[in-house]
Motif scaffolding. Structure first.
Motif, mmCIF file in Angstrom:
data_model
loop_
_atom_site.group_PDB
_atom_site.id
_atom_site.type_symbol
_atom_site.label_atom_id
_atom_site.label_comp_id
_atom_site.label_asym_id
_atom_site.label_seq_id
_atom_site.Cartn_x
_atom_site.Cartn_y
_atom_site.Cartn_z
ATOM 1 N N GLY A 299 0.797 -1.213 0.000
ATOM 2 C CA GLY A 299 0.000 0.000 0.000
ATOM 3 C C GLY A 299 0.830 1.263 0.000
ATOM 4 N N GLN A 300 2.102 1.164 -0.321
ATOM 5 C CA GLN A 300 3.005 2.308 -0.324
ATOM 6 C C GLN A 300 3.301 2.743 -1.749
ATOM 7 N N PRO A 301 3.300 4.045 -2.004
ATOM 8 C CA PRO A 301 3.632 4.508 -3.351
ATOM 9 C C PRO A 301 5.089 4.186 -3.680
ATOM 10 N N HIS A 302 5.365 3.990 -4.943
ATOM 11 C CA HIS A 302 6.726 3.731 -5.420
ATOM 12 C C HIS A 302 6.873 4.460 -6.740
ATOM 13 N N ASP B 266 8.230 4.226 -15.648
ATOM 14 C CA ASP B 266 7.458 3.520 -16.667
ATOM 15 C C ASP B 266 6.054 3.139 -16.225
ATOM 16 N N TRP B 267 5.842 2.881 -14.942
ATOM 17 C CA TRP B 267 4.578 2.349 -14.450
ATOM 18 C C TRP B 267 3.951 3.296 -13.442
ATOM 19 N N SER B 268 2.622 3.347 -13.426
ATOM 20 C CA SER B 268 1.896 4.062 -12.381
ATOM 21 C C SER B 268 0.866 3.107 -11.798
ATOM 22 N N ALA B 269 0.642 3.207 -10.503
ATOM 23 C CA ALA B 269 -0.250 2.271 -9.820
ATOM 24 C C ALA B 269 -1.422 2.996 -9.184
ATOM 25 N N ASP B 270 -2.570 2.335 -9.190
ATOM 26 C CA ASP B 270 -3.757 2.796 -8.489
ATOM 27 C C ASP B 270 -3.852 1.968 -7.212
ATOM 28 N N LEU B 271 -3.592 2.593 -6.069
ATOM 29 C CA LEU B 271 -3.589 1.906 -4.783
ATOM 30 C C LEU B 271 -4.893 2.107 -4.009
ATOM 31 N N SER B 272 -5.919 2.653 -4.645
ATOM 32 C CA SER B 272 -7.151 2.997 -3.934
ATOM 33 C C SER B 272 -7.898 1.778 -3.391
ATOM 34 N N ARG B 273 -7.673 0.594 -3.926
ATOM 35 C CA ARG B 273 -8.384 -0.608 -3.447
ATOM 36 C C ARG B 273 -7.424 -1.629 -2.829
ATOM 37 N N ILE B 274 -6.270 -1.181 -2.429
ATOM 38 C CA ILE B 274 -5.267 -2.090 -1.888
ATOM 39 C C ILE B 274 -5.755 -2.753 -0.605
ATOM 40 N N GLY B 275 -6.549 -2.062 0.188
ATOM 41 C CA GLY B 275 -7.101 -2.634 1.416
ATOM 42 C C GLY B 275 -8.046 -3.796 1.156
ATOM 43 N N GLN B 276 -8.615 -3.859 -0.044
ATOM 44 C CA GLN B 276 -9.487 -4.974 -0.446
ATOM 45 C C GLN B 276 -8.718 -6.024 -1.234
ATOM 46 N N GLY B 277 -7.385 -5.890 -1.285
ATOM 47 C CA GLY B 277 -6.574 -6.880 -1.978
ATOM 48 C C GLY B 277 -6.588 -6.740 -3.489
ATOM 49 N N ARG B 278 -6.706 -5.514 -3.983
ATOM 50 C CA ARG B 278 -6.739 -5.280 -5.429
ATOM 51 C C ARG B 278 -5.773 -4.157 -5.792
ATOM 52 N N LEU B 279 -5.049 -4.396 -6.860
ATOM 53 C CA LEU B 279 -4.055 -3.444 -7.333
ATOM 54 C C LEU B 279 -4.136 -3.381 -8.848
ATOM 55 N N GLN B 280 -4.029 -2.175 -9.384
ATOM 56 C CA GLN B 280 -3.948 -1.990 -10.834
ATOM 57 C C GLN B 280 -2.749 -1.113 -11.131
ATOM 58 N N ALA B 281 -2.015 -1.460 -12.180
ATOM 59 C CA ALA B 281 -0.876 -0.651 -12.609
ATOM 60 C C ALA B 281 -0.896 -0.555 -14.130
ATOM 61 N N ARG B 282 -0.421 0.570 -14.628
ATOM 62 C CA ARG B 282 -0.381 0.802 -16.077
ATOM 63 C C ARG B 282 1.010 1.259 -16.492
ATOM 64 N N ARG B 283 1.378 0.814 -17.677
ATOM 65 C CA ARG B 283 2.603 1.315 -18.298
ATOM 66 C C ARG B 283 2.177 2.023 -19.573
ATOM 67 N N LEU B 284 2.472 3.315 -19.640
ATOM 68 C CA LEU B 284 2.128 4.087 -20.829
ATOM 69 C C LEU B 284 3.323 4.244 -21.762
ATOM 70 N N GLN B 285 4.507 4.313 -21.191
ATOM 71 C CA GLN B 285 5.740 4.443 -21.968
ATOM 72 C C GLN B 285 6.781 3.528 -21.369
ATOM 73 N N PRO B 286 7.652 2.937 -22.115
ATOM 74 C CA PRO B 286 7.682 2.918 -23.570
ATOM 75 C C PRO B 286 6.592 2.006 -24.120
ATOM 76 N N LEU B 287 6.314 2.150 -25.393
ATOM 77 C CA LEU B 287 5.332 1.294 -26.042
ATOM 78 C C LEU B 287 5.869 -0.122 -26.139
ATOM 79 N N PRO B 288 5.045 -1.127 -26.126
ATOM 80 C CA PRO B 288 3.592 -1.062 -26.077
ATOM 81 C C PRO B 288 3.104 -0.791 -24.654
#
Length: 164
Positions: free
Chosen positions: A125-128, A132-154
């Protein structure tokens, strides 16, 4: 076989079959020293053609020395990754490959470096910060994590469901 590893790695987790049960209790942010996680992940890579991966995982250790086990949704072993300073090993299908670093190993296995070091912080639940990657930690307390890589492609999207 390389596709299975890539999918499993990026999925570390993550087009989740959002069917994992997250037990009640303190979230990972309340456990700063935690060094073991398990769950499912799904990875979607917007390459040509697009690729999707899904796997169960166990992650243990630290960004400096640890282990990531990947299994198929049916329980078959896909890969075992182990790393320590100066060396990373990938065990898959009875073969072992050695790399100079975790970054090099994940780049070879998945086609792009995966945010494994950041994943340890994100699962707590700690930002890092990652270039290349950004994470959405808003649901980490429910055991869910989403991360996206926008650059470099793909671009890529990782979803993880784990036991907090």
């Amino acid at each position: 076989m390389k596709r299975r590893i890539s999918a499993a790695l990026l999925a570390a987790c993550l087009a989740l079959a959002g069917c994992a049960h997250a037990p009640a209790g303190p979230g990972p942010a309340a456990q700063p020293g935690r060094t073991f996680w398990q769950g499912r992940f799904a990875l979607q890579v917007q390459s040509e053609p697009p690729q999707s991966y899904a796997a169960s995982f166990t992650l243990s250790g630290t960004p400096e020395a640890g282990e990531l086990r990947l299994t198929s949704p049916l329980g078959s072993a896909l890969a075992l990754m182990r790393w320590q300073p100066g060396q990373a090993r990938l065990l898959q299908g009875g073969r072992e490959q050695t790399y100079a670093s975790l970054q090099e190993m994940t780049a070879q296995a998945a086609g792009a470096p995966l945010p494994v070091a950041a994943l340890f912080d994100w699962l707590r639940g700690q930002p890092h910060a990652s270039s290349d990657w950004s994470a959405d930690l808003s649901r980490i307390g429910q055991g869910r994590l989403q991360a996206r890589r926008l650059q470099p492609l793909p671009t890529a999207q990782l979803r993880v469901v784990f036991e907090p």
